[in-house]
Design a protein around this motif. Structure first.
Motif, short mmCIF file in Angstrom:
data_model
loop_
_atom_site.label_atom_id
_atom_site.label_comp_id
_atom_site.label_asym_id
_atom_site.label_seq_id
_atom_site.Cartn_x
_atom_site.Cartn_y
_atom_site.Cartn_z
N MET A 1 -21.71 -19.35 3.55
CA MET A 1 -22.40 -20.62 3.50
C MET A 1 -23.84 -20.43 3.95
SD MET A 1 -19.39 -23.21 4.75
CE MET A 1 -20.30 -24.67 4.57
N SER A 2 -24.71 -21.20 3.35
CA SER A 2 -26.14 -21.14 3.66
C SER A 2 -26.57 -22.42 4.35
CB SER A 2 -26.95 -20.97 2.37
OG SER A 2 -26.57 -19.80 1.70
N GLU A 3 -27.74 -22.36 4.95
CA GLU A 3 -28.30 -23.55 5.59
C GLU A 3 -29.42 -24.10 4.72
OE1 GLU A 3 -29.90 -24.90 9.91
OE2 GLU A 3 -28.26 -23.49 9.69
N PHE A 4 -29.42 -25.41 4.54
CA PHE A 4 -30.41 -26.09 3.71
C PHE A 4 -31.10 -27.17 4.52
CE2 PHE A 4 -27.25 -24.46 0.79
CZ PHE A 4 -28.02 -23.93 -0.23
N THR A 5 -32.37 -27.37 4.22
CA THR A 5 -33.12 -28.47 4.80
C THR A 5 -33.23 -29.54 3.73
OG1 THR A 5 -34.40 -26.99 6.19
CG2 THR A 5 -35.32 -29.18 5.81
N VAL A 6 -32.78 -30.75 4.08
CA VAL A 6 -32.79 -31.86 3.14
C VAL A 6 -33.80 -32.88 3.65
CG1 VAL A 6 -31.42 -33.65 2.02
CG2 VAL A 6 -30.35 -31.48 2.64
N THR A 21 -33.17 -33.19 7.69
CA THR A 21 -31.96 -32.74 8.36
C THR A 21 -31.56 -31.37 7.84
OG1 THR A 21 -29.70 -33.36 8.93
CG2 THR A 21 -30.43 -33.91 6.72
N SER A 22 -30.87 -30.62 8.67
CA SER A 22 -30.34 -29.31 8.27
C SER A 22 -28.85 -29.44 8.03
CB SER A 22 -30.58 -28.28 9.36
OG SER A 22 -31.95 -28.05 9.52
N ILE A 23 -28.41 -28.90 6.89
CA ILE A 23 -27.01 -28.99 6.49
C ILE A 23 -26.54 -27.59 6.10
CG2 ILE A 23 -25.42 -29.96 4.78
CD1 ILE A 23 -26.41 -32.34 5.95
N GLU A 24 -25.36 -27.23 6.54
CA GLU A 24 -24.75 -25.96 6.13
C GLU A 24 -23.83 -26.25 4.95
OE1 GLU A 24 -21.96 -22.85 8.33
OE2 GLU A 24 -23.85 -23.26 9.37
N VAL A 26 -22.48 -24.68 0.66
CA VAL A 26 -22.35 -23.59 -0.29
C VAL A 26 -23.56 -23.49 -1.21
CG1 VAL A 26 -20.91 -22.68 -2.16
CG2 VAL A 26 -19.85 -23.82 -0.23
N ASN A 27 -24.05 -24.66 -1.68
CA ASN A 27 -25.23 -24.68 -2.56
C ASN A 27 -26.01 -25.98 -2.36
OD1 ASN A 27 -24.03 -26.71 -4.22
ND2 ASN A 27 -22.92 -25.13 -5.35
N GLU A 28 -27.11 -26.14 -3.10
CA GLU A 28 -27.98 -27.31 -2.94
C GLU A 28 -27.27 -28.62 -3.28
OE1 GLU A 28 -31.54 -26.72 -5.19
OE2 GLU A 28 -32.22 -25.08 -3.90
N ASN A 29 -26.46 -28.61 -4.32
CA ASN A 29 -25.75 -29.84 -4.71
C ASN A 29 -24.79 -30.32 -3.63
OD1 ASN A 29 -27.05 -29.90 -7.18
ND2 ASN A 29 -25.46 -28.74 -8.21
N VAL A 30 -24.09 -29.39 -3.02
CA VAL A 30 -23.15 -29.74 -1.95
C VAL A 30 -23.92 -30.25 -0.73
CG1 VAL A 30 -21.37 -28.85 -0.39
CG2 VAL A 30 -21.41 -28.14 -2.79
N ALA A 31 -25.06 -29.65 -0.43
CA ALA A 31 -25.89 -30.10 0.70
C ALA A 31 -26.36 -31.53 0.47
CB ALA A 31 -27.09 -29.17 0.88
N GLU A 53 -35.31 -36.36 -1.61
CA GLU A 53 -36.50 -35.93 -2.33
C GLU A 53 -36.56 -34.41 -2.52
OE1 GLU A 53 -39.62 -37.67 -0.01
OE2 GLU A 53 -39.15 -39.70 -0.73
N GLU A 54 -36.00 -33.68 -1.55
CA GLU A 54 -36.09 -32.20 -1.61
C GLU A 54 -34.92 -31.56 -0.87
OE1 GLU A 54 -39.34 -28.74 -0.45
OE2 GLU A 54 -39.57 -30.75 0.35
N VAL A 55 -34.38 -30.53 -1.48
CA VAL A 55 -33.36 -29.71 -0.84
C VAL A 55 -33.88 -28.27 -0.90
CG1 VAL A 55 -30.97 -28.93 -0.86
CG2 VAL A 55 -31.52 -31.25 -1.60
N GLU A 56 -34.03 -27.65 0.27
CA GLU A 56 -34.66 -26.33 0.34
C GLU A 56 -33.78 -25.37 1.14
OE1 GLU A 56 -38.13 -25.78 3.08
OE2 GLU A 56 -39.16 -25.59 1.16
N ALA A 57 -33.55 -24.19 0.61
CA ALA A 57 -32.77 -23.18 1.33
C ALA A 57 -33.61 -22.59 2.44
CB ALA A 57 -32.35 -22.07 0.37
N GLN A 58 -32.96 -22.29 3.56
CA GLN A 58 -33.70 -21.70 4.68
C GLN A 58 -33.48 -20.22 4.72
OE1 GLN A 58 -32.50 -23.78 8.21
NE2 GLN A 58 -33.96 -25.39 7.83
#
Length: 58
Positions: A1-6, A21-24, A26-31, A53-58
């Motif tokens: 699992m990856s961490e994403f900033t939403v 917010t930071s969300i852990e 599997v991918n951007e859609n799930v975040a 507005e934006e989902v970015e992988a960390q």
């Protein structure tokens, strides 16, 4: 699992408020889906009251 900033905004009593917010997940859609779920559960908001507005992988 990856961490994403939403980033986005949600409808509050006094107008639109921005959030980040930071969300852990599997991918951007799930975040993005977890973000909608969290705001719905914690704040009682519908999907139409949350704008991602934006989902970015960390």
């Amino acid at each position: 699992m990856s961490e994403f900033t939403v980033r986005g905004r949600y409808q509050a009593r006094d107008g639109w408020e921005e959030f980040e917010t930071s969300i852990e997940a599997v991918n951007e859609n799930v975040a993005e889906e977890h973000t909608y779920t969290n705001f719905g559960g914690r704040h009682g908001l519908n999907r139409s009251q949350v704008e991602v507005e934006e989902v970015e992988a960390q």
